[in-house]
Design a protein around this motif. Structure first.
Motif, PDB file in Angstrom:
ATOM      1  N   PRO A 175      54.917  28.481  49.860  1.00  0.00           N
ATOM      2  CA  PRO A 175      53.548  28.109  50.246  1.00  0.00           C
ATOM      3  C   PRO A 175      52.621  28.139  49.041  1.00  0.00           C
ATOM      4  O   PRO A 175      52.607  29.100  48.260  1.00  0.00           O
ATOM      5  N   HIS A 176      51.835  27.092  48.898  1.00  0.00           N
ATOM      6  CA  HIS A 176      51.013  26.910  47.703  1.00  0.00           C
ATOM      7  C   HIS A 176      50.087  28.098  47.450  1.00  0.00           C
ATOM      8  O   HIS A 176      49.974  28.595  46.315  1.00  0.00           O
ATOM      9  N   GLY A 177      49.399  28.555  48.479  1.00  0.00           N
ATOM     10  CA  GLY A 177      48.441  29.633  48.284  1.00  0.00           C
ATOM     11  C   GLY A 177      49.087  30.916  47.810  1.00  0.00           C
ATOM     12  O   GLY A 177      48.555  31.620  46.944  1.00  0.00           O
ATOM     13  N   ALA A 178      50.254  31.238  48.373  1.00  0.00           N
ATOM     14  CA  ALA A 178      50.959  32.453  47.959  1.00  0.00           C
ATOM     15  C   ALA A 178      51.433  32.349  46.518  1.00  0.00           C
ATOM     16  O   ALA A 178      51.441  33.338  45.772  1.00  0.00           O
ATOM     17  N   VAL A 179      51.833  31.151  46.116  1.00  0.00           N
ATOM     18  CA  VAL A 179      52.244  30.932  44.720  1.00  0.00           C
ATOM     19  C   VAL A 179      51.067  31.166  43.780  1.00  0.00           C
ATOM     20  O   VAL A 179      51.186  31.845  42.752  1.00  0.00           O
ATOM     21  N   CYS A 180      49.911  30.607  44.119  1.00  0.00           N
ATOM     22  CA  CYS A 180      48.721  30.800  43.282  1.00  0.00           C
ATOM     23  C   CYS A 180      48.358  32.277  43.184  1.00  0.00           C
ATOM     24  O   CYS A 180      48.001  32.771  42.105  1.00  0.00           O
ATOM     25  N   ALA A 181      48.465  32.987  44.303  1.00  0.00           N
ATOM     26  CA  ALA A 181      48.152  34.410  44.301  1.00  0.00           C
ATOM     27  C   ALA A 181      49.087  35.188  43.390  1.00  0.00           C
ATOM     28  O   ALA A 181      48.656  36.081  42.647  1.00  0.00           O
ATOM     29  N   ALA A 182      50.380  34.855  43.435  1.00  0.00           N
ATOM     30  CA  ALA A 182      51.341  35.547  42.586  1.00  0.00           C
ATOM     31  C   ALA A 182      51.070  35.316  41.106  1.00  0.00           C
ATOM     32  O   ALA A 182      51.307  36.199  40.265  1.00  0.00           O
ATOM     33  N   LEU A 183      50.550  34.148  40.768  1.00  0.00           N
ATOM     34  CA  LEU A 183      50.317  33.776  39.372  1.00  0.00           C
ATOM     35  C   LEU A 183      48.978  34.254  38.826  1.00  0.00           C
ATOM     36  O   LEU A 183      48.812  34.403  37.605  1.00  0.00           O
ATOM     37  N   LEU A 184      48.003  34.501  39.690  1.00  0.00           N
ATOM     38  CA  LEU A 184      46.634  34.706  39.241  1.00  0.00           C
ATOM     39  C   LEU A 184      46.445  35.904  38.301  1.00  0.00           C
ATOM     40  O   LEU A 184      45.828  35.749  37.232  1.00  0.00           O
ATOM     41  N   PRO A 185      46.939  37.111  38.624  1.00  0.00           N
ATOM     42  CA  PRO A 185      46.652  38.242  37.728  1.00  0.00           C
ATOM     43  C   PRO A 185      47.216  38.053  36.325  1.00  0.00           C
ATOM     44  O   PRO A 185      46.500  38.260  35.334  1.00  0.00           O
ATOM     45  N   ALA A 186      48.480  37.666  36.213  1.00  0.00           N
ATOM     46  CA  ALA A 186      49.086  37.498  34.885  1.00  0.00           C
ATOM     47  C   ALA A 186      48.420  36.369  34.112  1.00  0.00           C
ATOM     48  O   ALA A 186      48.225  36.468  32.893  1.00  0.00           O
ATOM     49  N   THR A 187      48.059  35.296  34.795  1.00  0.00           N
ATOM     50  CA  THR A 187      47.410  34.173  34.118  1.00  0.00           C
ATOM     51  C   THR A 187      46.049  34.585  33.567  1.00  0.00           C
ATOM     52  O   THR A 187      45.687  34.229  32.431  1.00  0.00           O
ATOM     53  N   MET A 188      45.292  35.312  34.357  1.00  0.00           N
ATOM     54  CA  MET A 188      43.999  35.797  33.872  1.00  0.00           C
ATOM     55  C   MET A 188      44.176  36.673  32.637  1.00  0.00           C
ATOM     56  O   MET A 188      43.448  36.535  31.645  1.00  0.00           O
ATOM     57  N   GLU A 189      45.144  37.568  32.682  1.00  0.00           N
ATOM     58  CA  GLU A 189      45.338  38.501  31.567  1.00  0.00           C
ATOM     59  C   GLU A 189      45.782  37.783  30.297  1.00  0.00           C
ATOM     60  O   GLU A 189      45.275  38.053  29.204  1.00  0.00           O
ATOM     61  N   GLU A 202      45.135  44.453  42.422  1.00  0.00           N
ATOM     62  CA  GLU A 202      45.150  45.398  43.541  1.00  0.00           C
ATOM     63  C   GLU A 202      44.962  44.685  44.876  1.00  0.00           C
ATOM     64  O   GLU A 202      45.545  45.080  45.896  1.00  0.00           O
ATOM     65  N   LEU A 203      44.162  43.623  44.886  1.00  0.00           N
ATOM     66  CA  LEU A 203      44.009  42.834  46.113  1.00  0.00           C
ATOM     67  C   LEU A 203      45.340  42.197  46.500  1.00  0.00           C
ATOM     68  O   LEU A 203      45.744  42.234  47.678  1.00  0.00           O
ATOM     69  N   CYS A 204      46.035  41.615  45.545  1.00  0.00           N
ATOM     70  CA  CYS A 204      47.329  40.996  45.825  1.00  0.00           C
ATOM     71  C   CYS A 204      48.326  42.031  46.354  1.00  0.00           C
ATOM     72  O   CYS A 204      49.114  41.741  47.270  1.00  0.00           O
ATOM     73  N   GLU A 205      48.288  43.224  45.797  1.00  0.00           N
ATOM     74  CA  GLU A 205      49.183  44.287  46.276  1.00  0.00           C
ATOM     75  C   GLU A 205      48.821  44.703  47.696  1.00  0.00           C
ATOM     76  O   GLU A 205      49.695  44.878  48.546  1.00  0.00           O
ATOM     77  N   ALA A 206      47.526  44.828  47.973  1.00  0.00           N
ATOM     78  CA  ALA A 206      47.082  45.221  49.310  1.00  0.00           C
ATOM     79  C   ALA A 206      47.468  44.185  50.356  1.00  0.00           C
ATOM     80  O   ALA A 206      47.796  44.525  51.500  1.00  0.00           O
ATOM     81  N   LEU A 207      47.434  42.911  49.952  1.00  0.00           N
ATOM     82  CA  LEU A 207      47.768  41.832  50.894  1.00  0.00           C
ATOM     83  C   LEU A 207      49.243  41.465  50.858  1.00  0.00           C
ATOM     84  O   LEU A 207      49.667  40.505  51.488  1.00  0.00           O
ATOM     85  N   ARG A 208      50.016  42.251  50.099  1.00  0.00           N
ATOM     86  CA  ARG A 208      51.474  42.124  50.047  1.00  0.00           C
ATOM     87  C   ARG A 208      51.930  40.734  49.606  1.00  0.00           C
ATOM     88  O   ARG A 208      52.793  40.098  50.236  1.00  0.00           O
ATOM     89  N   VAL A 209      51.342  40.289  48.530  1.00  0.00           N
ATOM     90  CA  VAL A 209      51.720  38.992  47.970  1.00  0.00           C
ATOM     91  C   VAL A 209      53.064  39.126  47.261  1.00  0.00           C
ATOM     92  O   VAL A 209      53.215  39.951  46.360  1.00  0.00           O
ATOM     93  N   PRO A 210      54.074  38.344  47.650  1.00  0.00           N
ATOM     94  CA  PRO A 210      55.378  38.440  46.982  1.00  0.00           C
ATOM     95  C   PRO A 210      55.355  37.752  45.622  1.00  0.00           C
ATOM     96  O   PRO A 210      54.558  36.846  45.376  1.00  0.00           O
ATOM     97  N   GLY A 211      56.243  38.178  44.731  1.00  0.00           N
ATOM     98  CA  GLY A 211      56.410  37.497  43.466  1.00  0.00           C
ATOM     99  C   GLY A 211      57.157  36.194  43.647  1.00  0.00           C
ATOM    100  O   GLY A 211      57.723  35.912  44.714  1.00  0.00           O
ATOM    101  N   LEU A 212      57.177  35.389  42.590  1.00  0.00           N
ATOM    102  CA  LEU A 212      57.838  34.087  42.682  1.00  0.00           C
ATOM    103  C   LEU A 212      59.342  34.209  42.863  1.00  0.00           C
ATOM    104  O   LEU A 212      59.981  33.271  43.345  1.00  0.00           O
ATOM    105  N   GLY A 213      59.911  35.341  42.496  1.00  0.00           N
ATOM    106  CA  GLY A 213      61.336  35.549  42.726  1.00  0.00           C
ATOM    107  C   GLY A 213      61.699  35.508  44.196  1.00  0.00           C
ATOM    108  O   GLY A 213      62.836  35.160  44.548  1.00  0.00           O
ATOM    109  N   ALA A 214      60.739  35.831  45.058  1.00  0.00           N
ATOM    110  CA  ALA A 214      61.008  35.790  46.498  1.00  0.00           C
ATOM    111  C   ALA A 214      61.302  34.378  46.971  1.00  0.00           C
ATOM    112  O   ALA A 214      61.923  34.187  48.024  1.00  0.00           O
ATOM    113  N   TYR A 215      60.879  33.375  46.221  1.00  0.00           N
ATOM    114  CA  TYR A 215      61.112  31.981  46.601  1.00  0.00           C
ATOM    115  C   TYR A 215      62.290  31.369  45.860  1.00  0.00           C
ATOM    116  O   TYR A 215      62.626  30.203  46.079  1.00  0.00           O
TER     117      TYR A 215
END
Length: 388
Positions: free
Chosen positions: A278-292, A335-348
């Motif tokens: 799912p597109h939104g979950a993918v974006c969520a998984a990428l957001l923290p590392a991309t920002m950093e 921390e938001l992604c962790e709280a909402l249980r966003v999986p990493g891209l490996g899950a896909y």
């Protein structure tokens, strides 16, 4: 930030507010629709009030469902159906998949030919020059902002990629945003779509193509998302949370359509083509590392870049603290992604061995062009590996 000139384009008309779905039938009739192709997601029953309203006005409906993310094949079928049934308007009600499919069908029906004639990256990239069928876009999730964007993202199975039909004719004639349509949305959908919206507010604010109009919209959207997304997912969203999420999504769509995105969406397009994700979950998984990685690259290679200060501004908007450092904003997102249980891209299905292929595809994605600065292959590889 110096203003060197910009363009701002959106839907011809935007209707927003709780209960505004009731206004859709008359609006469609006012656009000249008599026989309407009604495009929905897999749950077509959600469109029952719209169908009934259209029929009360004497308009006929032809139904077309989009079970998953829209593909070239499914859009071919929808376009053929619209032509066969002589539909003169399109109403798309659902998540981003239904809206993108409806936009594509409305644009392609007057042109003839095949979607690949007009698709960018893997298609022939021909311009869509004829006016689209009148289109009303009605989102039932709060994430993609597709109701106000000038592209439609389609999956191309043979190429294992997602690519866009793009152009001003893709903009709907009416975008109708009713936060009441978020009632009953599953927490997983609220999380995925809400984090997609948040990424579509953060990326334009730090974009190389940021402008004063989208800056103002992004700031408002980030504030609303920050105060409501977590509680909307972890608790039952009340009317104020639904309003915040619906507006954050709408504002994110306006921002991305006019200031571009960045590396998050540069990666998300090929990930969505390579895996069932799912597109939104993918974006969520990428957001923290991309920002950093972007923050570190700006500090190292472009310390005077105007986008650098924007990362501190994002942190202030997210945390509600004017003195927050840029790193605190990244921590807040993680921390938001962790709280909402966003999986990493490996899950896909993403493996370390496939990262080089993903990086090569991400570099070619159109969204990457608006990233604050060009990232190296090593930096892109780091984002992919850390997002697994």
């Amino acid at each position: 930030m110096a203003v060197t000139g910009f363009e701002f384009a959106t839907a011809t008309r935007i209707l927003y507010g709780a209960g505004r779905l009731a206004d859709a039938p008359e609006a469609i009739r006012a656009l000249g629709g008599h026989r309407v192709l009604l495009v929905t997601g897999r749950d077509a029953t959600r469109a029952a009030p719209l169908r009934e309203g259209l029929e009360r006005l004497g308009l006929s409906c032809v139904s077309f469902t989009v079970e998953g993310e829209p593909t070239v094949e499914r859009v071919r079928e929808g376009t053929a159906l619209a032509l066969h049934e002589r539909c003169d308007a399109v109403a798309a009600l659902g998540g981003g998949s239904a809206l993108d499919a409806g936009k594509a069908i409305a644009a392609l029906a007057p042109h003839g030919g095949d979607p690949l004639d007009y698709l960018e990256v893997v298609g022939r990239g021909q311009a869509l020059t004829k006016p689209s069928l009148p289109l009303v876009a009605i989102p039932t999730t709060a994430g993609t902002g597709s109701e106000v964007t000038r592209n439609a993202v389609l999956g191309v199975k043979d190429a294992q990629v997602k690519a866009s039909l793009r152009g001003p004719t893709l903009l709907p004639r009416l975008a109708l945003v009713d936060p009441d349509l978020l009632k009953g949305a599953p927490p997983t959908v609220l999380a995925s779509s809400g984090l997609d919206a948040l990424s579509q507010l953060i990326e334009p604010l730090v974009s190389a193509r940021a402008n004063p109009l989208t800056d103002a919209l992004a700031r408002e959207g980030i504030r609303r998302s920050a105060r409501s997304l977590r509680r909307a997912v972890l608790e039952t969203p009340d009317a104020s949370a639904r309003e915040d999420l619906a507006l954050a999504s709408l504002l994110g769509g306006l921002c991305l359509a006019n200031s571009g995105l960045g590396a998050v969406h540069g990666f998300a397009a090929p990930v969505g083509g390579m895996y069932e994700a799912p597109h939104g979950a993918v974006c969520a998984a990428l957001l923290p590392a991309t920002m950093e990685v972007n923050l570190r690259a700006l500090r190292a290679r472009a310390p005077e870049h105007p986008s650098l200060a924007r990362f501190q501004e994002v942190a202030a908007l997210l945390t509600g603290r004017a003195e927050a450092r840029a790193e605190e904003g990244i921590t807040w997102v993680r921390e938001l992604c962790e709280a909402l249980r966003v999986p990493g891209l490996g899950a896909y299905g993403l493996t370390e061995a496939e990262v080089p292929r993903l990086v090569a595809r991400a570099r070619a994605a159109s969204s990457m062009k608006a990233n604050p600065l060009t990232l190296s292959d090593e930096e892109l590889t780091e984002i992919a590996l850390r997002s697994r």
